[in-house]
Design a protein around this motif. Structure first.
Motif, short mmCIF file in Angstrom:
data_model
loop_
_atom_site.label_atom_id
_atom_site.label_comp_id
_atom_site.label_asym_id
_atom_site.label_seq_id
_atom_site.Cartn_x
_atom_site.Cartn_y
_atom_site.Cartn_z
N TYR A 1 0.89 -1.21 -0.08
CA TYR A 1 0.04 -0.11 0.02
C TYR A 1 0.86 1.26 0.13
O TYR A 1 1.96 1.18 0.84
CB TYR A 1 -0.67 0.09 1.20
CG TYR A 1 -1.47 1.36 1.34
CD1 TYR A 1 -2.73 1.54 0.52
CD2 TYR A 1 -0.96 2.24 2.05
CE1 TYR A 1 -3.29 2.94 0.80
CE2 TYR A 1 -1.53 3.60 2.14
CZ TYR A 1 -2.68 3.91 1.59
OH TYR A 1 -3.36 5.16 1.61
N THR A 48 -9.89 6.60 5.93
CA THR A 48 -10.62 6.26 4.49
C THR A 48 -10.20 5.72 3.31
O THR A 48 -10.67 5.24 2.38
CB THR A 48 -10.86 7.86 4.14
OG1 THR A 48 -9.45 8.58 3.76
CG2 THR A 48 -11.70 8.77 5.00
N LYS A 49 -8.63 5.23 3.49
CA LYS A 49 -8.34 4.35 2.55
C LYS A 49 -8.62 3.00 2.70
O LYS A 49 -8.03 2.08 1.87
CB LYS A 49 -6.55 4.60 2.65
CG LYS A 49 -6.14 6.14 2.42
CD LYS A 49 -6.47 6.54 1.01
CE LYS A 49 -6.13 7.85 1.04
NZ LYS A 49 -6.42 8.23 -0.73
N PHE A 87 -5.44 -1.71 -3.13
CA PHE A 87 -6.17 -0.49 -2.84
C PHE A 87 -7.70 -0.63 -2.80
O PHE A 87 -8.41 -0.36 -3.71
CB PHE A 87 -5.56 0.32 -4.22
CG PHE A 87 -5.94 1.87 -3.89
CD1 PHE A 87 -5.02 2.69 -3.05
CD2 PHE A 87 -7.03 2.59 -4.19
CE1 PHE A 87 -5.18 4.05 -3.09
CE2 PHE A 87 -7.15 3.82 -4.10
CZ PHE A 87 -6.20 4.59 -3.28
N SER A 113 -9.78 1.30 -1.45
CA SER A 113 -10.60 2.30 -1.09
C SER A 113 -11.83 2.72 -1.82
O SER A 113 -11.77 2.40 -3.17
CB SER A 113 -9.52 3.59 -1.27
OG SER A 113 -10.33 4.79 -1.06
N ASP A 151 -11.67 7.20 -2.57
CA ASP A 151 -10.90 7.75 -3.61
C ASP A 151 -11.55 7.99 -4.81
O ASP A 151 -12.35 7.05 -5.66
CB ASP A 151 -9.48 7.21 -4.03
CG ASP A 151 -8.54 7.47 -2.77
OD1 ASP A 151 -7.67 8.17 -2.80
OD2 ASP A 151 -8.90 6.73 -1.57
N SER A 192 -7.36 7.97 -7.76
CA SER A 192 -6.16 7.99 -7.19
C SER A 192 -5.03 8.02 -8.10
O SER A 192 -4.72 7.37 -8.99
CB SER A 192 -6.05 6.83 -6.42
OG SER A 192 -4.61 6.33 -5.72
N THR A 238 -8.33 -3.65 -6.71
CA THR A 238 -9.25 -2.72 -6.24
C THR A 238 -10.68 -3.43 -6.02
O THR A 238 -11.18 -4.50 -6.44
CB THR A 238 -9.14 -1.53 -6.95
OG1 THR A 238 -9.97 -0.34 -6.12
CG2 THR A 238 -9.84 -1.48 -8.27
#
Length: 380
Positions: free
Chosen positions: A209, A216-217, A287, A289, A292, A295, A310
């Motif tokens: 990461y 928030t991530k 990732f 998240s 975002d 990103s 993701t």
């Protein structure tokens, strides 16, 4: 054409919209498209940007290390907008400085473009924890956004967010994705090898990461997933490159999950050349998240042949084709654990996705800035 870009934050803060605005300003001039300046809050420690003229507005200390611009108490700002000869004003945030610039734009007949970068309501709910204050702030920013001549967004998902917020002309919103300044395959192979050795990654599959360590991530999601992977016999390392207020919480979770041996906190890396070598040291960027909108990390990773995993239907997933240029999985820890175990036994799938990330996810700023230039012209 002469353009004034406006943000309500700036360096030394590290923020996606800052990177975008600075990149656009640099490239706009470099491509000979015209002249572009930045207007930002003043900070006690001023950070200059080579090749970009920066104007600063009087400000006061705000939340954490941010500054609140006070343009109504700084007479030179109105004079700058009135007499600066600007053809277009481009807002990257809808707070005090952005709202003031919109008001001046209306008064002096300068068209205003706004770019939507952030899920504002999520941020307000996290910080304010008061429904009435959140409602007030949403009304405050939407008055600014709805007053602009043109609105763009950095992803298709962000258009949906604008619709949820009540933007009045949603069908007119144009998607202009972000890009990266990081050159393809810019990593130093010797430095990459040294990083892998120092972090204990040799002979093992390395997840990463990279970015600010913040709630928030959704980094805790990755940690819980990898805990399941370990319990089922998966061998790996997970390196977090970054710093932030959430690091203490993450360290506690790592200990609670019993994955101290697998997780490495490498600290923040600000040098872009060094960062390229970090990207090249890993096999897969995790990732998950859903916060975002576009990103920069995914683009920088792609430039260095690092594919991303993701969450399906997130804004981050818009650029990725599952299995070809990265991996897109349901928002479910069990699904992620199963998919990661498959990849550990089939590393060639990751190598194929790495090639696809470089060829189809990576994008530089030239075409994107030309697209903004066309928007400015059409606005006039």
């Amino acid at each position: 054409m002469k353009v004034l870009e406006i943000l309500d934050c700036f360096y030394p803060n590290l923020d996606g919209p800052i990177e975008v605005a600075v990149s656009i300003a640099r490239k706009y001039s470099a491509l000979g498209l015209g002249e572009m300046h930045l207007l930002v809050p003043d900070y006690p420690k001023r950070v200059e940007v080579e090749g970009v003229k920066i104007f600063r507005c009087r400000s006061a200390k705000s939340d954490e290390d941010y500054r609140a611009a006070l343009p109504m108490f700084d007479g030179k700002i109105r004079k700058l907008i009135k007499k600066g000869g600007y053809d277009v004003i481009h807002l990257h945030s809808p707070f005090t400085l952005g709202r003031y610039a919109l008001k001046c734009g209306r008064k002096y007949h300068i068209p205003v473009v706004f770019t939507m970068h952030t899920k504002f309501r999520d941020e307000f709910e996290k910080r304010l924890k008061n429904k009435l204050l959140v409602k007030f702030m949403m009304s405050y920013i939407m008055k600014c956004i709805n007053g602009c001549d043109v609105v763009t967004s950095v992803s298709r998902g962000t258009v949906n967010t604008l619709a949820e917020y009540g933007y009045k002309d949603i069908d007119s919103v144009k998607v202009v994705p972000n890009a990266t300044n990081m050159r393809p395959k810019s990593a130093d192979t010797e430095v990459t090898a040294r990083i892998r050795k120092e972090l204990g990654l040799e002979g093992t599959f390395a997840f990463s990461y990279i970015g600010r360590l913040a709630a928030t991530k959704n980094i805790d999601f990755s940690l819980r997933v990898l805990s399941k992977v370990k319990q089922r016999g998966g061998k790996f390392k997970f390196v977090l490159v970054g710093g932030g207020e959430y690091e203490k919480t993450l360290r506690s979770l790592v200990k609670k999950l019993g994955i101290e041996e697998e997780v490495v906190f490498a600290g923040a890396v600000s040098d872009k050349n060094l960062l390229a070598s970090y990207y090249s040291a890993f096999d897969l960027l995790l990732f998950p998240s859903v916060f975002d909108n576009a990103s920069m990390v995914i683009l920088e990773a792609a430039a260095n042949g690092l594919p991303t995993a993701t969450i399906k239907d997130s804004c981050s997933a818009e650029r990725i084709t599952d299995g070809e240029s990265g991996f897109v999985w349901d928002n479910d820890e069990e699904v992620w654990a199963q998919e990661i175990l498959k990849l550990l036994s089939e590393p060639e799938r990751v190598r194929r996705a790495a090639d696809g990330a470089l060829s189809s996810v990576y994008v530089g700023w030239d075409d994107i800035v030309k697209e903004y230039s066309d928007i400015y012209k059409n606005t006039l």
